[in-house]
Design an enzyme around this catalytic site. Structure first.
Site, PDB file in Angstrom:
ATOM      1  N   GLU A  16       0.523  -0.911   7.390  1.00  0.00           N
ATOM      2  CA  GLU A  16       0.771  -1.111   5.912  1.00  0.00           C
ATOM      3  C   GLU A  16       1.894   0.259   5.631  1.00  0.00           C
ATOM      4  O   GLU A  16       1.280   1.366   5.616  1.00  0.00           O
ATOM      5  CB  GLU A  16      -0.195  -1.195   5.246  1.00  0.00           C
ATOM      6  CG  GLU A  16       0.524  -1.623   3.687  1.00  0.00           C
ATOM      7  CD  GLU A  16      -0.715  -1.640   2.615  1.00  0.00           C
ATOM      8  OE1 GLU A  16      -1.473  -2.568   2.584  1.00  0.00           O
ATOM      9  OE2 GLU A  16      -0.843  -0.667   1.841  1.00  0.00           O
ATOM     10  N   TYR A  47       4.445  -4.497  -2.490  1.00  0.00           N
ATOM     11  CA  TYR A  47       5.314  -4.803  -3.375  1.00  0.00           C
ATOM     12  C   TYR A  47       4.777  -4.597  -4.776  1.00  0.00           C
ATOM     13  O   TYR A  47       3.596  -5.032  -5.287  1.00  0.00           O
ATOM     14  CB  TYR A  47       5.682  -6.488  -3.194  1.00  0.00           C
ATOM     15  CG  TYR A  47       6.297  -7.229  -4.372  1.00  0.00           C
ATOM     16  CD1 TYR A  47       7.677  -6.842  -4.237  1.00  0.00           C
ATOM     17  CD2 TYR A  47       5.772  -7.514  -5.525  1.00  0.00           C
ATOM     18  CE1 TYR A  47       8.654  -7.456  -5.251  1.00  0.00           C
ATOM     19  CE2 TYR A  47       6.820  -7.950  -6.471  1.00  0.00           C
ATOM     20  CZ  TYR A  47       8.203  -7.990  -6.167  1.00  0.00           C
ATOM     21  OH  TYR A  47       9.034  -8.534  -7.340  1.00  0.00           O
ATOM     22  N   ASP A 183     -16.207 -15.214  -3.410  1.00  0.00           N
ATOM     23  CA  ASP A 183     -15.153 -14.586  -2.734  1.00  0.00           C
ATOM     24  C   ASP A 183     -14.837 -15.472  -1.479  1.00  0.00           C
ATOM     25  O   ASP A 183     -13.639 -15.638  -0.900  1.00  0.00           O
ATOM     26  CB  ASP A 183     -15.708 -13.200  -2.309  1.00  0.00           C
ATOM     27  CG  ASP A 183     -15.635 -12.204  -3.470  1.00  0.00           C
ATOM     28  OD1 ASP A 183     -14.624 -12.105  -3.991  1.00  0.00           O
ATOM     29  OD2 ASP A 183     -16.682 -11.478  -3.802  1.00  0.00           O
TER      30      ASP A 183
HETATM   31  P1  FAD Z   1      -6.753 -13.790  -6.030  1.00  0.00           P
HETATM   32  O1  FAD Z   1      -7.247 -14.430  -4.852  1.00  0.00           O
HETATM   33  O2  FAD Z   1      -5.912 -14.751  -6.784  1.00  0.00           O
HETATM   34  O3  FAD Z   1      -8.152 -13.556  -6.877  1.00  0.00           O
HETATM   35  C1  FAD Z   1      -8.437 -12.621  -6.878  1.00  0.00           C
HETATM   36  C2  FAD Z   1     -10.019 -12.765  -7.131  1.00  0.00           C
HETATM   37  O4  FAD Z   1     -10.107 -12.995  -8.550  1.00  0.00           O
HETATM   38  C3  FAD Z   1     -10.775 -13.880  -6.520  1.00  0.00           C
HETATM   39  O5  FAD Z   1     -11.418 -13.458  -5.413  1.00  0.00           O
HETATM   40  C4  FAD Z   1     -11.580 -14.366  -7.804  1.00  0.00           C
HETATM   41  O6  FAD Z   1     -12.903 -13.826  -7.422  1.00  0.00           O
HETATM   42  C5  FAD Z   1     -11.052 -13.914  -8.998  1.00  0.00           C
HETATM   43  N1  FAD Z   1     -10.580 -14.418  -9.766  1.00  0.00           N
HETATM   44  C6  FAD Z   1      -9.097 -15.042  -9.791  1.00  0.00           C
HETATM   45  N2  FAD Z   1      -8.837 -15.629 -10.691  1.00  0.00           N
HETATM   46  C7  FAD Z   1      -9.980 -15.851 -11.462  1.00  0.00           C
HETATM   47  C8  FAD Z   1     -10.316 -16.593 -12.712  1.00  0.00           C
HETATM   48  N3  FAD Z   1      -9.405 -17.121 -13.234  1.00  0.00           N
HETATM   49  N4  FAD Z   1     -11.560 -16.426 -13.171  1.00  0.00           N
HETATM   50  C9  FAD Z   1     -12.493 -15.733 -12.669  1.00  0.00           C
HETATM   51  N5  FAD Z   1     -12.175 -15.274 -11.300  1.00  0.00           N
HETATM   52  C10 FAD Z   1     -10.719 -15.151 -10.880  1.00  0.00           C
HETATM   53  N6  FAD Z   1      -1.409  -5.423  -5.251  1.00  0.00           N
HETATM   54  C11 FAD Z   1       0.082  -5.252  -5.656  1.00  0.00           C
HETATM   55  O7  FAD Z   1       0.396  -5.230  -6.542  1.00  0.00           O
HETATM   56  N7  FAD Z   1       1.019  -5.057  -4.291  1.00  0.00           N
HETATM   57  C12 FAD Z   1       0.561  -5.057  -3.286  1.00  0.00           C
HETATM   58  O8  FAD Z   1       1.656  -4.937  -2.423  1.00  0.00           O
HETATM   59  C13 FAD Z   1      -0.806  -5.099  -3.059  1.00  0.00           C
HETATM   60  N8  FAD Z   1      -1.048  -5.264  -1.662  1.00  0.00           N
HETATM   61  C14 FAD Z   1      -2.259  -5.472  -1.217  1.00  0.00           C
HETATM   62  C15 FAD Z   1      -2.932  -5.688   0.036  1.00  0.00           C
HETATM   63  C16 FAD Z   1      -4.265  -6.084   0.487  1.00  0.00           C
HETATM   64  C17 FAD Z   1      -4.343  -6.087   1.866  1.00  0.00           C
HETATM   65  C18 FAD Z   1      -5.175  -6.087  -0.362  1.00  0.00           C
HETATM   66  C19 FAD Z   1      -6.429  -6.569  -0.225  1.00  0.00           C
HETATM   67  C20 FAD Z   1      -4.637  -6.124  -1.850  1.00  0.00           C
HETATM   68  C21 FAD Z   1      -3.301  -5.651  -2.346  1.00  0.00           C
HETATM   69  N9  FAD Z   1      -2.930  -5.671  -3.733  1.00  0.00           N
HETATM   70  C22 FAD Z   1      -1.719  -5.219  -3.868  1.00  0.00           C
HETATM   71  C23 FAD Z   1      -3.982  -5.801  -4.635  1.00  0.00           C
HETATM   72  C24 FAD Z   1      -4.161  -7.149  -5.204  1.00  0.00           C
HETATM   73  O9  FAD Z   1      -2.973  -7.553  -5.948  1.00  0.00           O
HETATM   74  C25 FAD Z   1      -5.349  -6.975  -6.349  1.00  0.00           C
HETATM   75  O10 FAD Z   1      -6.549  -6.803  -5.594  1.00  0.00           O
HETATM   76  C26 FAD Z   1      -5.452  -8.386  -7.253  1.00  0.00           C
HETATM   77  O11 FAD Z   1      -6.283  -8.467  -8.188  1.00  0.00           O
HETATM   78  C27 FAD Z   1      -5.955  -9.327  -6.340  1.00  0.00           C
HETATM   79  O12 FAD Z   1      -5.241 -10.206  -5.687  1.00  0.00           O
HETATM   80  P2  FAD Z   1      -5.511 -11.666  -4.745  1.00  0.00           P
HETATM   81  O13 FAD Z   1      -4.421 -11.936  -4.211  1.00  0.00           O
HETATM   82  O14 FAD Z   1      -6.620 -11.593  -3.810  1.00  0.00           O
HETATM   83  O15 FAD Z   1      -5.760 -12.645  -5.893  1.00  0.00           O
END
Ligand code: FAD
Length: 324
Positions: A16, A47, A183
């Protein structure tokens, strides 16, 4: 843990990167070249994190594609986009020839208030996964129609043709999650939406990843779950990461990093810890390694070398090919 080299050679790995703030990214291109020499399966580019824009992400992705031949994987987030804007964003990346994505919900911009208001029209990563597939399908259909109109015969495209959409997974739980079952359910929902693999948040204890994978499999998740590893090579970086992610502190590594001011010794401790972790998850079935580089090649290449996946000759680090 000692692992037989023959057992690990041929296992894929990936890196990454994040887009540099400054357009003068001389050292980044050098880092990319050194990482590319090892033939990783892909390199992902963050991003929105660190204030990066889509233009700065695209610039690094294009460089990967055009100058190195390494398969680029673009992180995309839902933050702040209307449906129309998100659609246009995905289209722009596809137009640039990017066919692999990491679909993320994204985090609020620094200083933003709690709640979901920062998100825009897309509320979760699952919705972005669906959108990416939808946009790609529309493009493929349009290309077919054009090709038919042009007398080329055309063909019906596969709905998921060519795009690969990864998603994030959290071995120790997402901070907003209500518990470990949520999760797993969230990851399952992402798979149902069309995710083709998951990459984990970094972790410092092998059992955290292995236990999560076991729970995910029991919950019906079938996509590969790539372990995300970060060699923590300074006490400052370790503290910052623990603060940002809420991960469990690696006590021994923490003690070692804080015990010396020698940068070389700290690097050694961080690399050794990550090497042991990599060996443990590979020995228990991890499909590959995804390494968070912080735009530096030295630590991650040392880890891969010690695990037995790459070798260095005449200053160039290359992949060790399958020997079995
Ligand atoms: P989602 O899967 O949509 O949700 C995350 C969690 O929130 C879910 O597991 C769920 O438990 C909880 N949740 C979601 N919606 C609700 C709801 N309505 N009510 C209750 N609980 C809820 N961030 C960036 O900005 N840019 C990046 O490039 C970036 N790269 C990343 C790469 C990796 C490998 C990882 C692990 C994270 C990265 N992140 C990045 C951070 C990521 O955007 C955050 O961790 C974000 O908070 C969660 O994203 P997600 O896609 O898992 O969200």
């Amino acid at each position: 843990m000692a692992i037989e080299q023959a057992q690990v050679t041929g296992i894929p790995f990936s890196f990454e990167l994040y887009p540099p703030r400054s357009p003068l990214a001389g050292t980044l291109w050098d880092t990319i070249r050194r990482l590319a020499d090892t033939s990783p399966e892909f390199m992902s580019v963050t991003y929105g994190a660190n204030g990066s824009s889509r233009q700065s992400s695209l610039r690094v992705l294009r460089h990967l594609k055009e100058e190195t031949g390494v398969h680029p994987l673009a992180h995309l987030t839902c933050v702040g986009s209307s449906h129309h804007e998100a659609n246009r964003l995905v289209r722009e990346f596809l137009d640039a020839g990017i066919t692999s994505f990491l679909a993320l919900r994204g985090d609020p911009p620094e200083g933003a208030a709690e709640g979901d208001d920062f998100l825009g029209d897309l509320g979760s990563a699952s919705e972005l996964v669906q959108l990416i597939h939808r946009v790609q399908t529309e493009r493929a259909q349009y290309a077919t129609i054009t090709s038919r109109g042009g007398g080329g015969g055309g063909r019906i495209p596969d709905r998921r043709e060519k795009v690969r959409v990864a998603v994030a997974a959290f071995p120790n739980g997402h901070p907003r999650s209500s518990g470990s079952q949520q999760d797993v359910d969230t990851l399952m929902a992402k798979e149902v939406s069309g995710a083709t693999m998951a990459i984990t948040q970094l972790f410092f204890h092998a059992e955290d990843y292995l236990g999560y994978v076991e729970r995910a499999r029991a919950g019906g998740v079938t996509i590969p779950i790539l372990p995300g590893l970060m060699p923590a090579t300074t006490p400052g970086r370790l503290e910052r990461i623990l603060q940002l992610t809420g991960e469990r502190r690696p006590d021994e590594l923490s003690r070692q990093l804080h015990s010396t001011d020698s940068a070389d010794q700290q690097l050694e401790y961080g690399v050794e810890h990550a090497t042991t972790l990599a060996g443990q998850v590979l020995a228990d079935g991890a499909p590959s390694l995804h390494l968070y580089t912080f735009n530096q090649h030295q630590a991650v290449l040392s880890v891969l070398e010690r695990v037995g996946l790459v070798s260095t000759t005449s200053g160039t680090t290359t992949t060790i090919k399958e020997k079995l």
